[in-house]
Write an enzyme that holds these catalytic residues in place. Structure first.
Site, PDB file in Angstrom:
ATOM      1  N   LYS C  79     -21.894   8.570  26.279  1.00  0.00           N
ATOM      2  CA  LYS C  79     -21.951   7.890  27.588  1.00  0.00           C
ATOM      3  C   LYS C  79     -23.182   6.994  27.630  1.00  0.00           C
ATOM      4  O   LYS C  79     -24.259   7.381  27.169  1.00  0.00           O
ATOM      5  CB  LYS C  79     -21.993   8.930  28.708  1.00  0.00           C
ATOM      6  CG  LYS C  79     -21.840   8.355  30.116  1.00  0.00           C
ATOM      7  CD  LYS C  79     -21.801   9.487  31.155  1.00  0.00           C
ATOM      8  CE  LYS C  79     -21.667   8.975  32.587  1.00  0.00           C
ATOM      9  NZ  LYS C  79     -21.683  10.081  33.574  1.00  0.00           N
ATOM     10  N   SER C 154     -18.243   9.610  37.262  1.00  0.00           N
ATOM     11  CA  SER C 154     -18.717   8.381  36.688  1.00  0.00           C
ATOM     12  C   SER C 154     -18.402   8.237  35.202  1.00  0.00           C
ATOM     13  O   SER C 154     -18.432   7.137  34.675  1.00  0.00           O
ATOM     14  CB  SER C 154     -20.231   8.283  36.868  1.00  0.00           C
ATOM     15  OG  SER C 154     -20.873   9.323  36.132  1.00  0.00           O
ATOM     16  N   SER C 178     -19.017  14.420  37.373  1.00  0.00           N
ATOM     17  CA  SER C 178     -18.741  13.242  36.540  1.00  0.00           C
ATOM     18  C   SER C 178     -18.217  13.536  35.143  1.00  0.00           C
ATOM     19  O   SER C 178     -17.792  12.622  34.436  1.00  0.00           O
ATOM     20  CB  SER C 178     -19.994  12.374  36.424  1.00  0.00           C
ATOM     21  OG  SER C 178     -20.281  11.785  37.658  1.00  0.00           O
TER      22      SER C 178
END
Ligand SMILES: [Mg+2]
Ligand SMILES: [Zn+2]
Lengths: 501, 99, 505
Positions: C79, C154, C178
């Site tokens: 990420k 997210s 997330s």
């Protein structure tokens, strides 16, 4: 802009001053407060930085245990209570020399709180003791340093842009805050000075900081307000930032008292603001107004867990505290055989520690006192620096005194040795060597000089031959002049008398 | 809980150093009011006897040895800087004083 | 079945058996990325060269008989909120466009040390603020199940990358769901470990007291494998708990055998009812019944303060993030924007102009909200009160775990919604995290495992399992058991039912 000032004596006729001192002490730990970067005052810019102290995204702080230990020791030395549990907090405000745009500090949970320090002031009827109450001592981190480019003064105002070095960012600071100091009256400026001076002594004795004001290791902010005489209320205060010598602390308090009084007497009101101290002109000027809008939005630092010093640890650290300076002073006076007056002068000059170290290095107490109080105090004053920052160490003073006692140099030549020390020419013995200062004890050379003097002063010689030995002084003077001071006056006298009687 | 005014949002934006224009303010103020109204439901839920939790896992006294560890080179430190001069971060003129 | 469709555990076995090289595996995934990521947009940056070099080094270790770890050579995606040397780290924001960190996050360093090639950086909501990955400054990621729908957020990029077979494994971060919520809506597995059990050093903080790095995978066993690689104490993270995770892989293998006898499961009363999609509730209910059939005892447990979790979260998070994001000020790194029409702008003016231009709408919303919640006069009513609610939620968990070993709920109230549907309705967006937020507030671990497809839209549903602090192994035991039982019913992994993505070049 010139400020209107009220005469100091008039200030006291109408007002009572309240002082507050905030002193930031940079700890001398090997590493910074929250990262493993080293600290070095003279390092090249941005060479002592890492993701944490640069505030890079993702980096995290880890508390320096040694800094916590120093904070606790400072707190204990100031007779504070040590928190059983406290947290770090973020103080949020934007400033380019602060990498994260928040300072990791402590807010409502300082590591040390509610202490005091007795400040000694010389008075007409012996020493006077003034108790300064300490509100708190807390841990925080220093900011980076900016170089302001362009503009006329090199100062922040009017600069075109600034260049920031973050080597200093993150160095551990202990902020020591007093409660309002009231009742000092006309002695308020002296109390302020003596407090900072004694605090510095304590910090040095604890060994937790270099405590050099000229390098910003110890920085004082002076808060001052006036209340109408006899009133309990506290007036609006001004905060004079970064007053960086003992003398300036005293002068700044005096100046602010006179400035506040003039404003108040004219029916004006004091603006709550920060002020800048100008060392050169001895005045303060307006800085930033403290508005209500200023809001640091403190909250507990989520990246650091609470600090909960065990009572065992605190007691262990209490055991490492140096002797209380007041008690120590009485002991030293007895050890050294100083009179009250001598000791008071020594204290007032701020050289107790220096004399002590000089004695430890082998000098007789009176000799140590003499050098520091006369010769070196004068030079510090001439150079406009604190005596401790003069650049002459106690060991060097002791070495100079040893040379005097050995007859290698005399007191007058010793002054030239100090010149050499200040000029960085090396250690005392080297300087004597390099400058050719050693007293001439070669009787041959002396004898020739004496013969010359006798030949030049036949009248004087005759007087001595007639038994008027006191006349020898004139011949000794002539010989010393000839030898450019580098002779042992006692030996010259002996040789003259040998030749003429 | 009172709705947040446009002026308040403008003040907060200044505190947070975000240059919001009128359109932003017009858009943001009512949105924030709705959010604040919604989160205001917590008021009075926890009494004075409930301590606040700042850290989900209780721990204390996490300290580091006072030993120097390698940091960044100046080149690395300055690698992301918008402007560099004299091995320093060059920043626009600074108006206010230090805190 | 091609290499990209295999699990990380299978790939590790194949590498160990010499059936394939890491270079081949890494190239296969790079090829898949090249073929499908134009549509999915899971990646913000692809590091083919770096990944292949790491793969070659891995193959050399294998050849020498000295692999660095079990999954040495299995590629992974990271990420874009985690600092990586040699690859940009943008956090999905214009503010950090092109920023190359001079250091690695601890989890990234651990992944490298384990020998796993890093394929690239995955897309995310800007600074991890969002539940749909629509808030990325670089455009949204699309759900591989339906390219017109959101992949959750997210960490939509990481979830979509594994769901689209672009990577067998990915790292995510979970502040309020997330990792788990994207897992639920993409039919993948996501784990939020116990707070402090995986280092946050190098994770660009959203809300420090809530953030946690965790595995994003297609199988429960793969999550356990990755969790053991990234977990453990880190002296650079002061909130890192002592010890290293152990027994997670074992727990997953044991759970897969299908015996849950002796296990007590609590169904959380408060995480159901109006606003919860029928198809979601149905699948979750069936999963709970399945747990009973596997030998678990199921009871209903009330956590009365969970209803306040979202409000507390939307005060604590903005407060912490308003402070964290102050560092993005145009002085030391990242974007610098000069204000229009100002001759010689001051630092303050440049900061304001940059932060206006560099931050997106949601980021600004939360910074302003957090600034408000921390201001003097409001602190006690907002931030202070929220931190007290946090205490009450921790107490709810403590009481619940007195009665049961794990808690279960739906991971998200709905299946994936169409892109754009909630874009300017922050409150509606925030509701996506209703079920996942309590775990972050309390620091407890949680997993989302696929529970099937909702009848009404044919989209994935996630079952959330929560365990007490430091009992992450229970997530793997229960997660693997339900996964094995459901896959038996489905006749294979849920993702096998996903429509095939068109491969383009
Ligand atoms: Mg301070
Ligand atoms: Zn550092």
């Amino acid at each position: 802009m010139t400020e209107t000032l009220m005469a100091f004596d008039d200030v006291l006729a109408s007002f009572d001053p309240a002082l507050g001192l905030e002193v930031h002490v940079e700890l001398n730990t090997n590493t910074k407060m929250f990262c493993g970067c080293g600290q070095d005052f003279g390092a090249e810019p941005n060479t002592l930085v890492c993701p944490t102290c640069l505030g890079l995204p993702g980096a995290m702080p880890v508390v320096n245990g040694k800094a916590v230990e120093s904070a606790i020791r400072i707190g204990l030395a100031l007779n504070c209570s040590i928190a059983e549990w406290c947290r770090f907090a973020r103080k949020n405000y934007f400033y380019p020399d602060m990498p994260k745009n928040f300072q990791t500090s402590q807010y409502d949970e300082p590591i040390a709180f509610e202490g005091w320090m007795d400040v000694t002031l010389p008075g007409d009827d012996g020493d006077e003791t003034f108790r300064v109450e300490i509100e708190r001592a807390h841990m925080e981190e220093d900011t980076g340093k900016s170089l302001h480019v362009g503009g006329a003064t090199g100062r922040i105002h009017g600069a075109d842009y600034s260049l920031v070095d973050y080597n200093r960012a993150g160095i551990p600071l202990i902020e020591i805050v007093t409660k309002p100091i009231r009742g000092a009256g006309e002695r308020a400026p002296e109390v302020a000075r003596a407090y900072v001076q004694q605090l510095r002594e304590l910090i040095v004795a604890l060994g937790v900081s270099e405590a050099r004001m000229d390098r910003g290791n110890l920085r004082a902010d002076v808060n001052l307000s006036l209340a109408p005489k006899g009133s309990d209320a506290l007036g609006t205060r001004s905060e004079t930032k970064n007053v960086n010598s003992f003398r300036s602390v005293e002068r700044a308090v005096r100046f602010e008292m006179q400035r506040h009084a003039a404003i108040l007497a004219a029916g004006g009101s004091i603006l709550q603001e920060t002020r800048h101290w100008h060392e050169d002109t001895g005045i303060t000027t307006s800085g930033r107004e403290k508005s209500d809008a200023e809001d640091y939005r403190y909250f507990p630092e989520p990246d650091l867990v609470p600090v909960a010093p065990s009572r065992e640890w605190v007691e262990e650290l209490r055991g490492t505290l140096p002797e209380n300076p007041t008690v120590k002073r009485a002991r030293l006076q007895a050890d050294w055989g100083f009179t009250d007056l001598e000791m008071r002068d020594t204290v007032a000059a701020g050289v107790v520690g220096l004399v002590e170290e000089t004695v430890v290095a082998g000098a007789a107490p009176q000799a140590a006192r003499k050098w520091w109080l006369s010769e070196l105090a004068r030079r510090a004053n001439d150079n406009g620096v604190e005596i401790s920052d003069l650049g002459v160490s106690p060991a060097q003073v002791a070495a100079v005194q040893a040379l005097v006692e050995a007859g290698t140099i005399n007191d007058k030549l010793a002054r030239q040795v100090f010149d050499g020390l200040l000029a960085g020419e090396g250690e005392p013995a080297e300087i004597v060597e390099k400058r050719g200062l050693a007293v001439v004890s070669d009787d041959g050379a002396l004898s020739a000089a004496i013969d010359t003097a006798i030949a030049a002063n036949p009248d004087v010689a005759d007087k001595i031959r007639d038994g008027k030995v006191a006349a020898a002084g004139a011949l000794i003077g002539a010989v010393m002049k000839e030898m450019r001071g580098q002779a042992d006056a006692g030996r010259v006298r002996e040789l003259i008398l040998e030749k003429l009687t | 809980m009172p709705a947040i005014s446009r002026e308040e949002v403008a003040h907060l934006a200044t505190l947070a150093r975000i240059d919001l224009d009128d359109t932003d303010l017009d858009h943001l103020a009512p949105q924030l009011s709705v959010i604040l109204e919604s989160v205001a439901s917590i008021s009075g839920v926890a009494g004075d006897d409930v301590p606040a939790t700042s850290h989900p896992i209780p721990m204390t006294n996490v300290f580091r040895e006072d030993v120097v560890t390698p940091g960044l080179t100046p080149e690395q430190a300055l690698s992301g800087a918008p402007e560099v001069e004299q091995q320093r971060f060059s920043v626009p003129r600074i108006l206010g004083d230090e805190q | 079945m091609s290499w990209v469709h295999k699990s990380a555990a299978e790939l590790a076995d194949a590498l160990a058996a010499g059936e394939v090289t890491s270079v081949e595996l890494t190239q296969a995934h790079l090829d898949r990325i090249a073929a499908v990521d134009g549509d999915v947009h899971a990646f913000l940056h692809i590091d083919a060269e770096g990944a292949l070099a790491a793969a070659a080094a891995s193959d050399a270790r294998r050849a020498a008989g000295t692999p660095a770890s079990g999954p040495d050579g299995v590629p992974i995606a990271v990420k874009d909120v985690l600092a990586t040397i040699g690859q940009p780290t943008t956090c999905g924001s214009k503010m950090l466009e092109g920023w190359h960190p001079p250091y690695d996050a601890t989890v990234v360093a651990k992944v490298r040390a384990a020998g796993m090639p890093i394929l690239g950086k995955t897309n995310m909501d800007e600074f991890a603020m969002g539940s749909s990955t629509e808030n990325s400054a670089y455009g949204p990621t699309r759900n591989p199940w339906d390219l017109d729908r959101i992949p959750g957020g997210s960490g939509g990029g990481s979830a979509a990358a594994v769901a689209a077979f672009e990577a067998p494994l990915a790292l995510g971060t979970d502040t309020g769901g997330s990792i788990r919520q994207p897992g639920a809506v993409t039919g993948t597995v996501g784990v939020k470990p116990t707070y402090g059990s995986v280092s946050r050093y190098g994770l660009v903080a959203l809300a420090n007291s809530l953030d946690q790095v965790g595995p994003v995978t297609r199988t429960v066993l793969d999550s356990a494998l990755l969790h053991e690689v990234i977990g453990g104490h880190d002296p650079l993270d002061s909130t890192s708990i002592p010890g290293a995770p152990a027994g997670l892989v074992d727990a997953a293998r044991q759970g897969a055998s299908g015996d849950l006898s002796g296990l007590k499961v609590g169904v959380i009363t408060e995480l159901a009812g109006d606003g919860w999609q029928d198809g979601v509730m149905t699948r979750v209910q069936e999963s709970v019944e399945l747990l009973e059939r596997l030998g678990a005892e199921v009871v209903e447990v009330s956590c009365p303060h969970f209803v306040h979790a979202m409000a507390a979260y939307y005060l604590i998070l903005p407060a912490e993030c308003s402070s964290n994001l102050a560092k993005f000020d145009a002085m030391r790194y990242g974007m610098r924007v000069l204000p229009d029409g100002v001759a010689s702008p001051s630092a303050e003016e440049v900061m304001k102009a940059t932060r206006d231009a560099g931050f997106g709408a949601e980021v600004k919303r939360r910074i302003i909200l957090g600034t408000y919640a921390l201001s003097s006069g409001y602190y006690d009513a907002f931030y202070g009160q929220a931190q007290k609610i946090r205490t009450l939620i921790i107490r709810d968990f403590d009481a619940a775990f007195e009665q049961v070993d794990v808690l279960v709920s739906p991971t998200a109230p709905t299946t994936a919604f169409p892109i754009g549907e909630k874009a300017d309705d922050p409150l509606a967006m925030y509701l996506n995290d209703l079920a996942t937020i309590p775990a972050n507030l309390a620091g407890v671990p949680g997993i989302s495992v696929p529970a099937g497809l909702a009848a009404e839209d044919g989209l994935p549903v996630g079952l959330q399992v929560l365990a007490p602090v430091k009992a992450d192994d229970r997530l793997y035991r229960v997660g693997a058991a339900i996964e094995a039982a459901l896959e038996k019913e489905w006749g294979g992994p849920l993702l096998a039912q996903a429509p095939a993505l068109e491969e383009t070049r």
